[in-house]
Design a protein around this motif. Structure first.
Motif, PDB file in Angstrom:
ATOM      1  N   GLN A 107       0.766  -1.163   0.125  1.00 47.75           N
ATOM      2  CA  GLN A 107      -0.035   0.057   0.090  1.00 47.75           C
ATOM      3  C   GLN A 107       0.977   1.454  -0.104  1.00 47.75           C
ATOM      4  O   GLN A 107       2.066   1.362   0.593  1.00 47.75           O
ATOM      5  CB  GLN A 107      -0.807   0.068   1.227  1.00 47.75           C
ATOM      6  N   PRO A 108       0.339   2.230  -0.547  1.00 51.28           N
ATOM      7  CA  PRO A 108       1.120   3.505  -0.683  1.00 51.28           C
ATOM      8  C   PRO A 108       0.964   4.571   0.592  1.00 51.28           C
ATOM      9  O   PRO A 108       0.618   5.609   0.337  1.00 51.28           O
ATOM     10  CB  PRO A 108       0.655   4.232  -1.919  1.00 51.28           C
ATOM     11  N   PHE A 109       0.949   3.991   1.880  1.00 46.22           N
ATOM     12  CA  PHE A 109       0.887   4.564   2.964  1.00 46.22           C
ATOM     13  C   PHE A 109       2.070   4.494   3.934  1.00 46.22           C
ATOM     14  O   PHE A 109       2.574   3.366   4.044  1.00 46.22           O
ATOM     15  CB  PHE A 109      -0.410   4.264   3.732  1.00 46.22           C
ATOM     16  N   GLY A 110       2.395   5.459   4.802  1.00 49.83           N
ATOM     17  CA  GLY A 110       3.356   5.094   5.874  1.00 49.83           C
ATOM     18  C   GLY A 110       4.813   5.414   5.197  1.00 49.83           C
ATOM     19  O   GLY A 110       5.115   5.659   4.128  1.00 49.83           O
ATOM     20  N   ASP A 111       5.866   4.674   5.961  1.00 47.39           N
ATOM     21  CA  ASP A 111       7.230   5.120   5.459  1.00 47.39           C
ATOM     22  C   ASP A 111       7.664   4.218   4.138  1.00 47.39           C
ATOM     23  O   ASP A 111       8.479   3.072   4.442  1.00 47.39           O
ATOM     24  CB  ASP A 111       8.270   4.755   6.398  1.00 47.39           C
ATOM     25  N   TYR A 112       6.986   4.150   3.159  1.00 48.61           N
ATOM     26  CA  TYR A 112       7.358   3.248   1.941  1.00 48.61           C
ATOM     27  C   TYR A 112       8.487   3.422   1.253  1.00 48.61           C
ATOM     28  O   TYR A 112       9.043   2.940   0.693  1.00 48.61           O
ATOM     29  CB  TYR A 112       6.028   3.137   1.022  1.00 48.61           C
ATOM     30  N   TYR A 113       9.243   4.730   1.559  1.00 47.05           N
ATOM     31  CA  TYR A 113      10.579   4.940   0.912  1.00 47.05           C
ATOM     32  C   TYR A 113      11.536   4.223   1.565  1.00 47.05           C
ATOM     33  O   TYR A 113      12.343   3.637   0.953  1.00 47.05           O
ATOM     34  CB  TYR A 113      10.666   6.409   0.827  1.00 47.05           C
ATOM     35  N   GLY A 114      11.408   4.112   2.847  1.00 43.71           N
ATOM     36  CA  GLY A 114      12.274   3.383   3.823  1.00 43.71           C
ATOM     37  C   GLY A 114      12.279   1.738   3.399  1.00 43.71           C
ATOM     38  O   GLY A 114      13.295   1.186   3.099  1.00 43.71           O
ATOM     39  N   ALA A 115      10.891   1.356   3.223  1.00 41.12           N
ATOM     40  CA  ALA A 115      11.080   0.051   2.896  1.00 41.12           C
ATOM     41  C   ALA A 115      11.427  -0.163   1.447  1.00 41.12           C
ATOM     42  O   ALA A 115      11.823  -1.141   1.137  1.00 41.12           O
ATOM     43  CB  ALA A 115       9.372  -0.129   2.902  1.00 41.12           C
ATOM     44  N   TRP A 116      11.154   0.736   0.448  1.00 43.40           N
ATOM     45  CA  TRP A 116      11.758   0.500  -0.840  1.00 43.40           C
ATOM     46  C   TRP A 116      13.300   0.456  -0.883  1.00 43.40           C
ATOM     47  O   TRP A 116      13.871  -0.565  -1.765  1.00 43.40           O
ATOM     48  CB  TRP A 116      11.087   1.709  -2.009  1.00 43.40           C
ATOM     49  N   ARG A 117      13.837   1.231  -0.091  1.00 44.34           N
ATOM     50  CA  ARG A 117      15.507   1.116   0.036  1.00 44.34           C
ATOM     51  C   ARG A 117      15.665  -0.226   0.395  1.00 44.34           C
ATOM     52  O   ARG A 117      16.907  -0.930  -0.107  1.00 44.34           O
ATOM     53  CB  ARG A 117      15.903   2.336   0.916  1.00 44.34           C
TER      54      ARG A 117
END
Ligand SMILES: NC(=O)c1ccc[n+]([C@@H]2O[C@H](COP(=O)([O-])OP(=O)(O)OC[C@H]3O[C@@H](n4cnc5c(N)ncnc54)[C@H](OP(=O)(O)O)[C@@H]3O)[C@@H](O)[C@H]2O)c1
Length: 295
Positions: A107-117
């Motif tokens: 889902q596109p909510f929360g710290d998805y950038y951290g998760a993406w790294r």
């Protein structure tokens, strides 16, 4: 089986079996049925609570690991760099595998950038063969595709005849993300299996409306992952590679688009709040379980 090639060169089956809302009790049997029928792509998620049963079925099947395409998804509870990394390791343990073919941010909510790294690193280390996103509507997709080191290879979104995602399709193609349809039948909502336009096409081809819907997705170049707990329906849904819809039939189905979700909109702030409350609720439950264990 037909395959598509993702932007990183990985081959992905165009038809798979999804296990959302397949209970823990039924999941192993269902996945084994699906594998016997010939499905090789299995779509699960951390939030479906059945990764372990999917893993059991795969081991029991005796089919070599490299013949499977396993997809799972990181739940928002596990976003952020560290949490995401840990959670993918746990998913691999549950799935009884040392690599996952496709890992999505659910889902596109929360710290998805951290998760993406974290997903980028796991991808580079070879533990994930492809990485992607789910429920990222064009604005969020362009954002993550533009500001990340590695562009997602897949975007799994709601697509069915009542929500054809014409705009999203254009945007995902522009950024070279493969679209994958969740709820390819819209879970049967809106009387989709009974639509007269689909029934007429089905009669002409001597097929079912479910088969016509799946064929329509495939001819649009979209990967599908229909779910059924019934082996007969799994077979029916798998049997869609030996006929073709005409241009006119594709155009007739195009007219069924209402551009409306059968569920909810990810643009709605109340839905964002609902996801937040879901996480809070799960954390409360986990705390209660921990407390009980300490007694
Ligand atoms: N990324 C996400 O946020 C997200 C969200 C939802 C789903 N998904 C994924 O997408 C997969 C598919 O979506 P979905 O399960 O929500 O919905 P779906 O595949 O559109 O529809 C499943 C429903 O259709 C019925 N059905 C299946 N085949 C049929 C047939 N041939 N004839 C008549 N009815 C049939 C099933 O009933 P029976 O089971 O009783 O046969 C079930 O009620 C999920 O399993 C999951 O892997 C992802």
């Amino acid at each position: 089986m037909k395959y598509i090639t993702l932007s990183n060169g990985v081959k992905m089956p165009m038809l798979g079996y999804g296990v959302y809302q397949v209970t823990k009790d039924e999941c192993e049997r269902c996945v084994l049925d699906a594998l016997n029928i010939g499905y090789r792509l299995i779509d699960t998620a951390q939030s479906y609570f059945n990764e372990e049963e999917v893993g059991n079925a795969i081991v029991k099947s005796g089919i070599p690991r490299d013949e499977f395409f396993l997809t799972s998804k990181v739940w928002i509870d596990h976003y952020g760099y560290e949490e995401c990394k840990k959670s993918v390791e746990i998913s691999m343990q549950k799935l009884k595998t040392d690599y996952i073919d496709l890992m999505l941010l659910h889902q596109p909510f929360g710290d998805y950038y951290g998760a993406w790294r974290a997903l980028e690193e796991l991808y580079e280390s070879g533990k994930l063969r492809a990485i992607g996103i789910s429920n990222f509507y064009p604005d969020r997709m362009v954002d993550i595709a533009s500001f990340s080191r590695i562009c997602p290879m897949v975007n799994q979104i709601e697509i069915h005849p009542h929500l054809q995602q014409i705009e999203a399709k254009k945007w995902n193609e522009k950024y070279k993300l493969q679209l994958e349809a969740w709820a390819p039948f819209g879970e049967g909502r809106g009387g989709i299996f009974e639509l007269p336009e689909l029934k007429k096409i089905a009669e002409k081809h001597n097929r079912t409306t479910a088969q016509i819907i799946l064929r329509w997705h495939l001819q649009r170049g979209i990967v599908v992952i229909p779910k059924s707990t019934h082996a007969e329906r799994m077979k029916e849904n798998f049997d869609v590679f030996d006929f073709e819809l005409t241009k006119e039939e594709m155009s007739t189905i195009a007219l069924l688009d209402k551009d409306e979700s059968a569920f909810f909109s990810h643009y709605d702030p109340k839905i964002a709040e609902w996801f937040v409350s879901m996480i809070a609720e799960r954390r409360k439950q986990q705390d209660c379980t921990k407390e009980k264990k300490n007694w």
